[in-house]
Design a protein around this motif. Structure first.
Motif, mmCIF file in Angstrom:
data_model
loop_
_atom_site.group_PDB
_atom_site.id
_atom_site.type_symbol
_atom_site.label_atom_id
_atom_site.label_comp_id
_atom_site.label_asym_id
_atom_site.label_seq_id
_atom_site.Cartn_x
_atom_site.Cartn_y
_atom_site.Cartn_z
ATOM 1 N N PHE A 327 39.395 41.609 47.602
ATOM 2 C CA PHE A 327 40.461 40.762 47.835
ATOM 3 C C PHE A 327 40.930 40.879 49.247
ATOM 4 C CE2 PHE A 327 41.910 40.938 43.310
ATOM 5 C CZ PHE A 327 42.615 39.932 43.139
ATOM 6 N N LEU A 382 47.931 43.566 50.238
ATOM 7 C CA LEU A 382 47.859 44.101 48.643
ATOM 8 C C LEU A 382 47.630 45.393 48.501
ATOM 9 C CD1 LEU A 382 48.033 42.131 45.888
ATOM 10 C CD2 LEU A 382 45.509 42.102 46.044
ATOM 11 N N LEU A 387 47.573 45.430 42.126
ATOM 12 C CA LEU A 387 46.478 45.290 41.094
ATOM 13 C C LEU A 387 46.797 46.074 39.553
ATOM 14 C CD1 LEU A 387 43.219 44.948 43.125
ATOM 15 C CD2 LEU A 387 44.663 43.313 42.534
ATOM 16 N N LEU A 452 49.678 38.960 46.738
ATOM 17 C CA LEU A 452 48.538 38.254 46.171
ATOM 18 C C LEU A 452 48.135 37.089 46.892
ATOM 19 C CD1 LEU A 452 46.133 39.320 44.224
ATOM 20 C CD2 LEU A 452 47.736 38.101 42.385
ATOM 21 N N LEU A 461 41.673 34.372 44.538
ATOM 22 C CA LEU A 461 43.538 33.928 44.332
ATOM 23 C C LEU A 461 43.361 32.484 43.731
ATOM 24 C CD1 LEU A 461 46.215 34.085 44.968
ATOM 25 C CD2 LEU A 461 45.774 32.947 47.256
#
Length: 702
Positions: A327, A382, A387, A452, A461
């Protein structure tokens, strides 16, 4: 990885582990599949089964050979799999329209697989899942059963290809739920087990298409019938059957004791490629958790788990920790990855003053706000906690994650105890505390969404975006509703409006149909009493008067050991007794298979009913609640949904007449009705002068 299931041709067979691209929907791209091979190699998985349902030449147009351009892509893909030590298994699904007894059809199938063999593929699969079981007339003459037809062509193709080391067969009855009458008594499975050549492995999804749990006993049973251990085609993370679901929970409810009983496990995961990181990562942890019957060096067991070799929660944490790094790395050409310090912040958020900006370089001419101007928008990186929250909101088909369950439990409790908001101090304090706790959980969802949305890796995403937007919207509506219950905000237009905008509700045509059918809602993961009967709600007509009176008397007799003549009259009695007819479009009756079992009647103007039983028509309460509603449902109706629907219809009709509020009366001894109105959440106790001792008034504003 340990070797399992004996030898074939003197070669020890390795345990099949990996991914099947077998869902309905847009197939993955060649680039995504190559990325999958890299991940499988890194995580110790060894197989990829190519079976996308919507690849035309895999299923619908299975006879057509691949074009030169398509051949080039498949050759490159097979080569990439080989480079990463992943066995590429090409599957074909001819069952939609093949004539098994026609030699030309068999030749077309062989020709297609020969072409793929020329591409460098050495492993194959024939799939006969999700097809009609009725044979054509020609096949009925040639074969004694559907199973014999499938086995015959599969054996012939298998031998034609030189008896490949890996050859998989998917039966039409591929789970226990499809077997007639049972797995052990299925003539179809017995034929497959007896007649299919022993070198061919068989795919199996478990007790159901999407199996909640797969037990050792169930695998031993099917293995006995098939005369070989199956390869599990696992749909636990598949989401192609519902466009609103995504599954980011760990591989679980499959004991590692299964591993020596199986030929292999392939996960058929979410349609979206990038969210499958967790599904595949945790499967690899599960596969490695039991090696040659000995526990691994890494301790995986947890207090919450019975399996000594595998902990789903620890496997999930390992997967999310690795996923976080993806991410936080950019997928854009020419993009700048985060500094190492920012990556560390992603694991655990620090004080905002310690954080470095997400973009470390300022492009020439970049805007810099002046004194007193709005600062540039920046989001914190993030985190692993984000998560974990994301995973718990989109967990597994049969299970919400802990946070999702907690949020549902809080809303349920807050609705049931909403009357405590105006109660004594202790109860109000508890309600407010739990409402604040729910609000904090909602805020965590919003902040997770923001971080996010700002993650550098846009490819991940974009696969998640529709889902996280949807959950943010749903959480926002619930948040507004709880604030309304607590008197901390105006009633939400989306919650109270009988004509909401499309974004304020979920459904579409499929949802409309489901709500018309019996048993809808009894499979919600957050369980309420299931609907067990088919109910019909229809408008009241004059011929229903006698039945309504009967139900009213029956319910009054059941409330207390007090003769009817001694019970205090209610405003609603003049409606149920037929003394005053209900207002137009304000009367409904409920029927089940035994007949009428309930009613809901209303007057838009309560004063005639008050005058009828000699109540003061000028009571101030009637200004706030000028309309009257009465409802009764027989005890045999255990599902509250029909009564709620009748209430909803009447409130909508009363509101359209211009009324601003509705009241109802119940006897104190009628605990069932009191409990029903209290749990609705919208009706509150109302003080009224000169009430009989046993009567309680409840009202709701419109």
């Amino acid at each position: 990885m340990s070797k399992r299931a004996g030898a074939k041709g003197g070669v020890q067979r390795r345990f099949i582990s990996g991914v099947v691209e077998g869902f309905y929907g847009r197939p993955w791209t060649m680039e995504q599949r190559t990325e999958l091979f890299k991940r499988e190699q890194k995580w110790g998985l060894n197989t990829y089964l190519y079976a996308p349902k919507d690849d035309y030449k895999h299923r619908m147009y299975w006879r057509d050979l691949y074009s030169a351009e398509e051949a080039e892509q498949l050759i490159a893909l097979i080569s990439a799999a080989k480079t990463h030590d992943v066995e590429f298994v090409y599957a074909i699904s001819p069952g939609l329209d093949i004539t098994f007894s026609n030699p030309r059809e068999v030749a077309a199938l062989k020709r297609k697989l020969d072409q793929v063999k020329e591409f460098g593929c050495r492993s194959f699969s024939l799939l006969f899942d999700d097809i009609e079981t009725e044979m054509c007339a020609a096949d009925k003459q040639a074969f004694s059963s559907f199973a014999h037809a499938q086995v015959s062509i599969t054996n012939e193709v298998y031998q034609h290809l030189g008896e490949p080391h890996t050859f998989l067969f998917c039966p039409t009855d591929y789970c226990a739920a499809f077997c007639t009458p049972t797995v052990s008594q299925s003539s179809y499975l017995h034929t497959v087990g007896d007649k299919l050549l022993p070198g061919i492995d068989i795919l199996w999804t478990g007790p159901k298409v999407v199996s909640h749990k797969i037990s050792v006993e169930s695998i031993e049973e099917v293995s006995s019938v098939l005369k070989r251990p199956p390869v599990i085609w696992d749909n636990i993370h598949a989401n192609d059957y519902d466009p609103q679901r995504l599954f980011l929970g760990p591989y679980k409810d499959r004991p590692t004791d299964l591993i020596p009983k199986l030929r292999g496990v392939l996960t058929n995961p979410n349609c979206e490629f990038y969210p499958n990181f967790v599904a595949i990562h945790t499967l690899s942890t599960w596969c490695k958790a039991f090696v040659d019957g000995a526990q691994r060096d890494v301790e995986m067991t947890g207090d919450e788990d019975q399996d000594p070799y595998y902990s789903p929660q620890k496997a999930l944490t390992l997967a999310l920790t690795d996923w976080l790094q993806e991410f936080l790395s950019t997928d854009q050409p020419g993009g700048k990855p985060l500094k190492r310090s920012a990556l560390k912040q992603g694991r655990k958020r620090k004080d905002p003053s310690d954080e470095e900006p997400m973009h470390t370089d300022m492009a020439e001419g970049s805007y810099v706000p002046g004194p007193g101007e709005n600062p540039l928008y920046t989001a914190e990186p993030l985190t692993l906690d984000d998560l974990k929250l994301l995973s718990e909101l989109f967990y597994l088909p049969y299970e919400h994650g802990p946070t999702a369950r907690a949020m549902l439990q809080e809303v349920d409790w807050l609705k049931k105890h909403s009357c405590d908001v105006s109660a004594e101090t202790d109860k109000r304090a508890e309600w407010c505390s739990r409402a604040q706790h729910f609000d904090d959980m909602c805020e965590a969802v919003v902040q997770m969404f923001n971080r996010l949305s700002n993650a550098p890796n846009r490819s991940i995403l974009y696969d998640l975006y529709n889902y996280i937007c949807d959950i943010k919207s749903g959480v926002g509506l619930a948040r507004a509703y709880v604030k309304t219950l607590g008197g901390r905000g105006r009633p939400s237009a989306q919650l109270m409006n009988d004509d909401p905008e499309p974004w304020g509700f979920r459904g579409g045509l499929s949802g409309e149909f489901q709500r018309m059918l019996p048993c809808h809602g009894n499979r919600d993961l957050f369980r309420h009493p299931p609907m067990t009967a088919v109910y019909c709600i229809r408008p009241y007509c004059p011929e229903d008067k006698t039945e309504v009176q009967r139900i009213s008397r029956e319910m009054q007799r059941g409330e207390a050991n007090v003769p009817l003549v001694m019970q205090p009259p209610l405003l609603g009695d003049v409606l149920s007794g037929g003394d005053i007819p209900p207002s137009p479009q304000c009367a409904l009756v409920l029927e089940d298979e035994m007949g009428m079992c309930g009613y809901a009647l209303a007057l838009t103007d309560v004063k005639p009913a008050a005058a009828k039983i000699q109540r003061g028509v000028n009571d101030p309460v009637f200004k706030d609640y000028p309309s009257l509603l009465t409802l009764q449902v027989l005890p045999r109706v255990t599902d509250p949904s029909p009564a709620k629907r009748m209430i909803g219809h009447l409130l909508s009709s009363i509101k359209s007449s211009g009324s601003g509020g509705v009241l109802c009366e119940v006897r104190h001894s009628d605990r069932r009705s009191l409990n029903f109105y209290t749990k609705l959440g919208s009706f509150k106790p109302v003080k009224m002068d000169d009430l009989p001792q046993d009567v309680i008034v409840m009202g709701t504003n419109l």
